[in-house]
Write a protein that holds these residues in place. Structure first.
Motif, PDB file in Angstrom:
ATOM      1  N   PRO A   1      17.365 -19.170  11.872  1.00 35.35           N
ATOM      2  CA  PRO A   1      15.910 -19.116  11.444  1.00 35.35           C
ATOM      3  C   PRO A   1      15.539 -17.697  11.827  1.00 35.35           C
ATOM      4  O   PRO A   1      15.963 -17.128  12.637  1.00 35.35           O
ATOM      5  N   PHE A   2      14.559 -17.113  11.041  1.00 32.25           N
ATOM      6  CA  PHE A   2      14.165 -15.962  11.415  1.00 32.25           C
ATOM      7  C   PHE A   2      13.449 -15.868  12.706  1.00 32.25           C
ATOM      8  O   PHE A   2      12.673 -16.370  13.008  1.00 32.25           O
TER       9      PHE A   2
ATOM     10  N   ASP B   1      13.412 -18.374   6.597  1.00 34.65           N
ATOM     11  CA  ASP B   1      12.123 -18.780   7.139  1.00 34.65           C
ATOM     12  C   ASP B   1      11.293 -19.596   5.992  1.00 34.65           C
ATOM     13  O   ASP B   1      10.104 -19.984   6.255  1.00 34.65           O
TER      14      ASP B   1
ATOM     15  N   TYR C   1      11.563 -21.794  12.468  1.00 32.33           N
ATOM     16  CA  TYR C   1      11.666 -22.536  10.980  1.00 32.33           C
ATOM     17  C   TYR C   1      11.861 -23.948  11.201  1.00 32.33           C
ATOM     18  O   TYR C   1      11.001 -24.883  10.422  1.00 32.33           O
TER      19      TYR C   1
END
Length: 448
Positions: free
Chosen positions: A393-394, A424, A112
């Protein structure tokens, strides 16, 4: 990626992409690998990609170096660059346009922060003459995808047919050498600024929940942030600024009981308010005092890794040079921190203390943010924290590891409430409910 490389005429080598999950069968993967190897048999070896190298001379080129706006610490770098005669400017704050542009030129599978920094880069290009700008994007090795951000940015610039330099200093062996290109005093000035802003940011978060007049703390924070910027630019002693700030912040704070929450996780998302949907303020609105790891934690960790590598390779000269740099940094940290003794929740743990604490859950050979997050979680326990949030972050690998290890950490510390938040860029409709439940649990933990 293959189509992108073709567009910019880099004559890419053949490659195979395999995505796996728990539903994939071994036979299918083996068949694809065998087919790929067969396809390589008739390919002639090619020379290098012939990519044109863009040189960037800090002092001679009439370009402004744009610095990612991860957090207010970016202004310390801006002022340090300016003090050394390098034109520099912090990228404007991220917004929805950032996200839209970033997604337009990425696949959606990137980390991300890579999408955010891409969008901010494109936004700067949109509003400036490409002939007059350059970008700052450090790099690193290891398992984290951060080391590939500048490569992704370079490919996108090539796709757009733009020859814009990217200054990508390595965080590894050449760290001080790469930054030294900008001026002999840059490292020292930048570090002082980062340290001072770390302390000021900590004062903001430990004061704002207790302010009597809403908005007063942030107003004073911005005043002293500007004083730090000017102090670095003019190469002045920042201790008087810290003492004045402490006096002013003490006048704002009204004593009351707040539950203390500690945030760990990936450094960009936890620090970048747009990426984490203003998590700190959301927690404060729910009645919490929020703690974050300082940015200089990462700088000290890099020193630790470099010293370890130098000793392993018997490079004693580099070891001594790094040790001297570290001693100066520690001295300045202690000097400026003394202005806040008795007010802020200090001191911060050393890199060695963090690693020792984190090694209870993860072997130190697995380098990066994961062990720092686990070590900092241990420090939070010592400082009376009642809940820990892991921000990532994802699909972040270090963040996912921390999330797994926090389950054991929770059991080891009387079931302290923990929460994992992955971002995200998509709207998180359930985040508010999760935070409300988490704060409720943390308050009960505090009572017990």
């Amino acid at each position: 990626l293959k189509n992108l490389l073709k567009k910019i005429n880099l004559n890419p080598k053949k490659f195979l992409t395999i995505e796996v999950d728990e539903h994939n069968a071994d036979a299918g993967i083996i068949t694809r690998c065998e087919a790929f190897l067969d396809s390589l048999k008739n390919i002639k070896a090619k020379s290098s990609l012939n990519k044109q190298k863009i040189d960037f001379n800090f002092k001679k080129d009439e370009r402004t170096l744009f610095i990612p706006n991860m957090c207010d610490h970016a202004y310390a770098l801006e002022s340090a660059f300016l003090a050394c005669g390098v034109k520099a400017e912090v990228v404007p704050p991220s917004n929805q346009e950032t996200l839209s542009l970033g997604r337009k030129y990425t696949l959606g599978k990137e980390c991300y922060p890579a999408i955010i920094t891409t969008g901010d880069m494109l936004k700067v290009i949109k509003n400036n003459d490409p002939e007059k700008i350059a970008f700052f994007m450090p790099t690193a090795g290891g398992g984290c995808r951060f080391g590939y951000y500048h490569k992704l940015h370079s490919l996108i610039l090539e796709e757009l047919n733009l020859k814009i330099p990217i200054f990508a200093p390595s965080q590894n062996d050449n760290f001080y050498k790469d930054f030294g290109l900008s001026g002999s005093n840059f490292i020292y000035l930048a570090y002082l600024g980062i340290l001072a802003i770390d302390l000021l940011d900590k004062a903001l978060r430990e004061t704002r929940p207790y302010e009597k007049e809403k908005g007063e703390t942030e107003k004073k924070y911005k005043i002293f942030l500007e004083k730090i910027k000017q102090g670095i630019l003019n190469k002045e002693n920042l201790l008087p600024v810290m003492k004045e700030a402490r006096y002013v912040f003490e006048k704002i704070k009204v004593p009351s009981l707040k539950v203390k929450i500690g945030i760990v996780g990936e450094i960009f998302v936890r620090s970048h308010s747009f990426s984490n949907e203003n998590l700190v303020k959301k927690l404060e609105n729910l009645g919490a005092e929020v703690h974050l790891p300082p940015i200089f934690e990462w700088l000290f960790y890099l020193n630790y890794l470099r010293k370890k590598e130098y000793l392993k390779n018997k490079n004693y000269l580099k070891f001594m040079k790094n040790l001297i740099e570290e001693k100066i940094q520690i001295y300045e940290e202690e000097r400026l921190s003394r202005a806040w003794e008795g007010y802020l929740n200090l001191p911060e743990p050393t890199a060695g203390e963090n690693i020792n604490s984190g090694s209870l859950y993860l072997d130190p050979s697995f380098e990066g943010e994961a062990i720092l997050s686990l070590g900092k979680a241990g420090d939070y326990i010592k400082k009376g924290i009642s809940g820990i949030i892991n921000v990532m972050p994802f699909t972040c690998m270090p963040g996912t590891i921390v999330n797994g290890m926090l389950k054991k950490f929770k059991i080891d510390h009387q079931n302290i409430p923990t929460l994992n938040l992955a971002y995200d860029g998509s709207e998180q409709s359930q985040t508010e409910i999760k935070l409300e439940a988490f704060i409720y649990q943390a308050k009960n933990y505090l009572k017990n």
